[in-house]
Design a protein around this motif. Structure first.
Motif, PDB file in Angstrom:
ATOM      1  N   LYS A  64      -3.927   8.145  -2.598  1.00 20.91           N
ATOM      2  CA  LYS A  64      -5.135   7.343  -2.861  1.00 20.91           C
ATOM      3  C   LYS A  64      -5.832   7.067  -1.525  1.00 20.91           C
ATOM      4  CE  LYS A  64      -4.245   5.398  -7.298  1.00 20.91           C
ATOM      5  NZ  LYS A  64      -2.909   4.908  -7.638  1.00 20.91           N
ATOM      6  N   ASP A  65      -7.165   6.980  -1.543  1.00 24.20           N
ATOM      7  CA  ASP A  65      -7.842   6.789  -0.254  1.00 24.20           C
ATOM      8  C   ASP A  65      -7.707   5.350   0.245  1.00 24.20           C
ATOM      9  OD1 ASP A  65     -10.232   5.121  -0.700  1.00 24.20           O
ATOM     10  OD2 ASP A  65     -10.887   6.792  -1.967  1.00 24.20           O
ATOM     11  N   GLU A 119       0.818  -1.226   0.000  1.00 25.04           N
ATOM     12  CA  GLU A 119       0.000   0.000   0.000  1.00 25.04           C
ATOM     13  C   GLU A 119       0.845   1.266   0.000  1.00 25.04           C
ATOM     14  OE1 GLU A 119      -3.080   0.418   2.896  1.00 25.04           O
ATOM     15  OE2 GLU A 119      -3.795  -1.634   2.641  1.00 25.04           O
ATOM     16  N   ASN A 125      -9.585   2.818   1.273  1.00 21.95           N
ATOM     17  CA  ASN A 125     -10.279   1.659   0.702  1.00 21.95           C
ATOM     18  C   ASN A 125      -9.680   1.233  -0.617  1.00 21.95           C
ATOM     19  OD1 ASN A 125     -12.144   0.842   2.515  1.00 21.95           O
ATOM     20  ND2 ASN A 125     -13.722   2.308   1.813  1.00 21.95           N
ATOM     21  N   GLU A 126      -9.397   2.243  -1.457  1.00 22.79           N
ATOM     22  CA  GLU A 126      -8.852   1.940  -2.766  1.00 22.79           C
ATOM     23  C   GLU A 126      -7.467   1.297  -2.602  1.00 22.79           C
ATOM     24  OE1 GLU A 126      -8.367   5.212  -5.499  1.00 22.79           O
ATOM     25  OE2 GLU A 126      -7.695   3.841  -7.082  1.00 22.79           O
ATOM     26  N   ARG A 127      -6.682   1.844  -1.664  1.00 22.57           N
ATOM     27  CA  ARG A 127      -5.343   1.295  -1.410  1.00 22.57           C
ATOM     28  C   ARG A 127      -5.422  -0.186  -1.062  1.00 22.57           C
ATOM     29  NH1 ARG A 127      -4.033   5.939   2.319  1.00 22.57           N
ATOM     30  NH2 ARG A 127      -4.007   4.407   3.985  1.00 22.57           N
ATOM     31  N   ASN A 172      -7.892  -2.289  -1.558  1.00 22.61           N
ATOM     32  CA  ASN A 172      -8.412  -3.107  -2.662  1.00 22.61           C
ATOM     33  C   ASN A 172      -7.349  -3.403  -3.703  1.00 22.61           C
ATOM     34  OD1 ASN A 172     -10.890  -3.161  -1.478  1.00 22.61           O
ATOM     35  ND2 ASN A 172     -11.759  -1.491  -2.724  1.00 22.61           N
ATOM     36  N   VAL A 173      -6.619  -2.348  -4.117  1.00 24.52           N
ATOM     37  CA  VAL A 173      -5.600  -2.528  -5.150  1.00 24.52           C
ATOM     38  C   VAL A 173      -4.485  -3.439  -4.638  1.00 24.52           C
ATOM     39  CG1 VAL A 173      -3.830  -1.354  -6.531  1.00 24.52           C
ATOM     40  CG2 VAL A 173      -6.096  -0.335  -6.310  1.00 24.52           C
TER      41      VAL A 173
END
Ligand SMILES: Nc1ncnc2c1ncn2[C@@H]1O[C@H](COP(=O)(O)OP(=O)(O)OP(=O)(O)O)[C@@H](O)[C@H]1O
Ligand SMILES: [Mg+2]
Length: 227
Positions: A116-117, A108, A119-121, A123-124
């Motif tokens: 990047k926020d 992350e 949640n997105e971090r 998820n990715v």
């Protein structure tokens, strides 16, 4: 074809006391999107110096470097590090992971610098760790992973910002032969999906996984073969 790396007449010198040591002596190199290139050459020939220039970790003494058609010479340090964060994924021989962080947090990390926020971090990072085969090791710290797994975390970390180029300086240098081959297979898979890969290796067997071999000697390109 689209040039991802374009280097013309690049020189790099280091000042050692009152002496100037020229390490790269007018290197020309063009790498196109989708290539898988090995850089080989004796110890001290300038391989890491060249990788650090391509990876925007350092600047040439003279000559021009363009990454994704963007000439870097005139950029200031902030612009250069933004470009690095966006276009470059760097993998090191010694993995360079943060030891107190889990695999997930390590992956992350580059996204935190890109704002990047959360949640997105997550998820990715989760998606990419699964892609490199570490879906069941996400909460392990580096000390709780094997060498090959640590290198996979480093590769996942290098991929999170979807860089134009994956650069790897001796990525199998600290791995046994079999684990090294597994890492090479991962590079082949990433390259098949279109990722441009440039790696340094001493090992001809490792280099044979790539599609092109550039040879350096004493700071000059002395060979460039495709197979
Ligand atoms: N920061 C520096 N200051 C002074 N000299 C340096 C610096 N970095 C590298 N050099 C010198 O530049 C030359 C090339 O170094 P470089 O690390 O690029 O070699 P290399 O081809 O990657 O070697 P190896 O295979 O051992 O990793 C070496 O002679 C080294 O001593
Ligand atoms: Mg080196």
């Amino acid at each position: 074809m689209e040039s991802v790396v374009s280097i013309s007449n690049v020189r790099k010198s280091y000042l050692m006391g009152r002496h100037e040591l020229e390490v790269l002596k007018g290197v020309d190199l063009n790498i196109e999107r989708g290539e898988f290139v090995s850089i080989m050459g004796p110890s001290g020939s300038g391989k890491s110096t060249l990788m650090n220039l391509i990876g925007l970790l350092d600047r040439p003494s003279s000559g021009e470097i363009a990454i994704n058609s963007k000439v870097i010479n005139g950029l200031n340090d902030v612009e250069l590090s933004l470009l690095r964060g966006k276009e470059i994924g760097f993998i090191f021989q010694s993995f360079n992971l943060v030891s107190r962080m889990t695999a997930l947090k390590n992956v992350e990390l580059p996204m935190i610098f890109q704002n990047k926020d959360r949640n997105e971090r997550t998820n990715v990072a989760t998606k990419i760790l699964k892609e490199v085969g570490l879906g069941d090791r996400m909460t392990h710290r580096p000390s709780e992973l094997s060498g090959g797994q640590r290198q996979r975390v480093a590769i996942a970390r290098a991929l999170v910002n979807d860089p134009a180029i994956l650069l790897a300086d001796e990525p199998t240098g600290n791995l046994d032969t079999k684990t090294g081959e597994e890492i090479m297979q991962l590079f082949i898979d990433l390259n098949k999906k279109g990722r441009t890969v440039v790696m340094v290796t001493h090992d001809p067997d490792v280099a044979s996984f790539s599609k092109r071999i550039v040879r350096l000697k004493d700071g000059e390109v002395i060979g460039d073969e495709r197979n």
